[in-house]
Design an enzyme around this catalytic site. Sequence first.
Site, mmCIF file in Angstrom:
data_model
loop_
_atom_site.group_PDB
_atom_site.id
_atom_site.type_symbol
_atom_site.label_atom_id
_atom_site.label_comp_id
_atom_site.label_asym_id
_atom_site.label_seq_id
_atom_site.Cartn_x
_atom_site.Cartn_y
_atom_site.Cartn_z
ATOM 1 N N ARG A 102 0.849 -1.198 0.000
ATOM 2 C CA ARG A 102 0.000 0.000 0.000
ATOM 3 C C ARG A 102 0.882 1.244 0.000
ATOM 4 N NH1 ARG A 102 1.649 1.916 4.151
ATOM 5 N NH2 ARG A 102 0.493 3.834 3.815
ATOM 6 N N GLY A 103 0.224 2.419 -0.127
ATOM 7 C CA GLY A 103 0.971 3.674 -0.190
ATOM 8 C C GLY A 103 1.271 3.977 -1.652
ATOM 9 N N ALA A 104 1.111 5.248 -2.027
ATOM 10 C CA ALA A 104 1.138 5.601 -3.452
ATOM 11 C C ALA A 104 2.408 5.169 -4.194
ATOM 12 C CB ALA A 104 0.895 7.104 -3.595
ATOM 13 N N ARG B 32 -7.030 -0.494 -7.359
ATOM 14 C CA ARG B 32 -7.484 0.547 -6.428
ATOM 15 C C ARG B 32 -7.567 1.850 -7.239
ATOM 16 N NH1 ARG B 32 -4.344 1.144 -0.909
ATOM 17 N NH2 ARG B 32 -6.287 2.166 -0.286
ATOM 18 N N ASP C 31 -1.836 10.707 -2.175
ATOM 19 C CA ASP C 31 -2.111 9.657 -3.158
ATOM 20 C C ASP C 31 -2.267 10.239 -4.548
ATOM 21 O OD1 ASP C 31 -2.969 8.477 -0.450
ATOM 22 O OD2 ASP C 31 -2.793 6.776 -1.826
ATOM 23 N N ASN D 94 -5.497 12.443 0.044
ATOM 24 C CA ASN D 94 -4.709 11.607 0.958
ATOM 25 C C ASN D 94 -5.653 10.903 1.925
ATOM 26 O OD1 ASN D 94 -2.020 10.729 1.728
ATOM 27 N ND2 ASN D 94 -2.396 11.782 3.660
ATOM 28 N N LYS D 95 -5.083 10.085 2.777
ATOM 29 C CA LYS D 95 -5.847 9.257 3.700
ATOM 30 C C LYS D 95 -6.928 10.067 4.415
ATOM 31 C CE LYS D 95 -5.623 5.790 4.138
ATOM 32 N NZ LYS D 95 -6.546 4.898 3.374
ATOM 33 N N GLN E 143 -2.915 2.602 9.957
ATOM 34 C CA GLN E 143 -1.594 2.721 9.318
ATOM 35 C C GLN E 143 -0.634 3.525 10.195
ATOM 36 O OE1 GLN E 143 -4.517 3.059 7.724
ATOM 37 N NE2 GLN E 143 -4.379 2.543 5.563
HETATM 38 C C1 LIG Z 1 3.314 8.695 -0.099
HETATM 39 S S1 LIG Z 1 2.400 7.692 0.886
HETATM 40 C C2 LIG Z 1 1.062 8.745 1.020
HETATM 41 C C3 LIG Z 1 -0.206 8.073 0.913
HETATM 42 O O1 LIG Z 1 -0.157 7.028 -0.030
HETATM 43 C C4 LIG Z 1 -0.617 7.566 2.288
HETATM 44 O O2 LIG Z 1 -0.662 8.637 3.179
HETATM 45 C C5 LIG Z 1 -1.961 6.977 2.147
HETATM 46 O O3 LIG Z 1 -2.961 7.655 2.217
HETATM 47 C C6 LIG Z 1 -1.988 5.541 1.846
HETATM 48 O O4 LIG Z 1 -3.271 4.994 1.914
HETATM 49 P P1 LIG Z 1 -3.418 3.418 1.948
HETATM 50 O O5 LIG Z 1 -4.909 3.221 1.915
HETATM 51 O O6 LIG Z 1 -2.774 2.949 3.198
HETATM 52 O O7 LIG Z 1 -2.737 2.904 0.690
#
Ligand SMILES: CSC[C@@H](O)[C@@H](O)C(=O)COP(=O)(O)O
Length: 322
Positions: free
Chosen positions: A44-46, A82, A226, A236-237, A185
């Site tokens: 996970r994470g962009a 996703r 993201d 973002n989250k 997270q």
């Molecule tokens: C550069 S990482 C930044 C985002 O990807 C992170 O903050 C985030 O929102 C990730 O979400 P996730 O749902 O855990 O994949």
Amino acid sequence: MRTIDWVDGAVEIIDQTALPGDLRVLRLHTVGELIAAIQSLAVRGAPALGVAGAFGVALAARVHADDPGALRQAVQRIETARPTAVNLARGAQRAANLLPWGPDAVLAEACAIRDEEIAASQSMAFRGADLVTELCGPHARLLTHCNTGGLCAVTIGTALGVVGELHRRGRLTGVIASETRPLLQGARLTSWELTQWGVPHRVAVDSAGPFLMARGEVDAVILGADRICANGDVINKIGSYAHALGARRAGIPFLVVAPESTVDEATPTGAHVEIEDRGAAEVTAWSDAVNPAFDVTPADLVTAIVTDRRVIRLDRAERPRP
Ligand SMILES: CSC[C@@H](O)[C@@H](O)C(=O)COP(=O)(O)O
């Protein structure tokens, strides 16, 4: 240790669903396994999703070398596994552009994307640490949200990479990681990474962030993205927007650290982005629920965006796309 890599013909990832209890490596041999890992947030994470997308196409190129229809379908399934982080479709598409040159060319492109993300993380850590010191003075107390460490990228990370760099420079006097409901997270992953790095920190429930800022306990909010839209809106989250409002009210900087691979100049504003809905089950088993996984922080609440190539000062009317 890398969060994601290509090892002996398969994709290896750290299984982020098992942390912090278990540090477990998963080997993914098929596109189906890779998509399941993306959807369960094992990876996970962009930035990590961009690399996963590219390695997924490398897997598909090997399996479906003689079946263009199946190959096209596999690429499309990877791109849409996703919806919100632009990196996933972008990484898959970049690798897919090499399909006419065969599986080895696709894999080489995927490895290049991996290497670019490592370099971008290093560049953001230095650039972001300089900016925090410029805005907050020689000692900063930072609040971060979600997980933006090595686990969201390949190594180092985005916003948490800046936190790590400030710690190395002796410029950090406190870190608060918001727990990031519902999948934690922050409480599970950010706290685990900061412990590995030897960075003292505390975890706060998400709703405490704005109050801690109001009480003067935070010098800046720093988090990832993201997707960053052309006008500077930051996806973002879920919970990021609330932290931005708290930061504006408290008069402290709200800093977004993300690689250029997350800047989506083709999407004008956050209103044009599909926000992933992860369903009710992650929130509660005993009542109905709504579970948007991301939110949009309007550009006017963002002080600056730090990428691996530039600092975009939104507070001075600069924008990702002029
Ligand atoms: C550069 S990482 C930044 C985002 O990807 C992170 O903050 C985030 O929102 C990730 O979400 P996730 O749902 O855990 O994949």
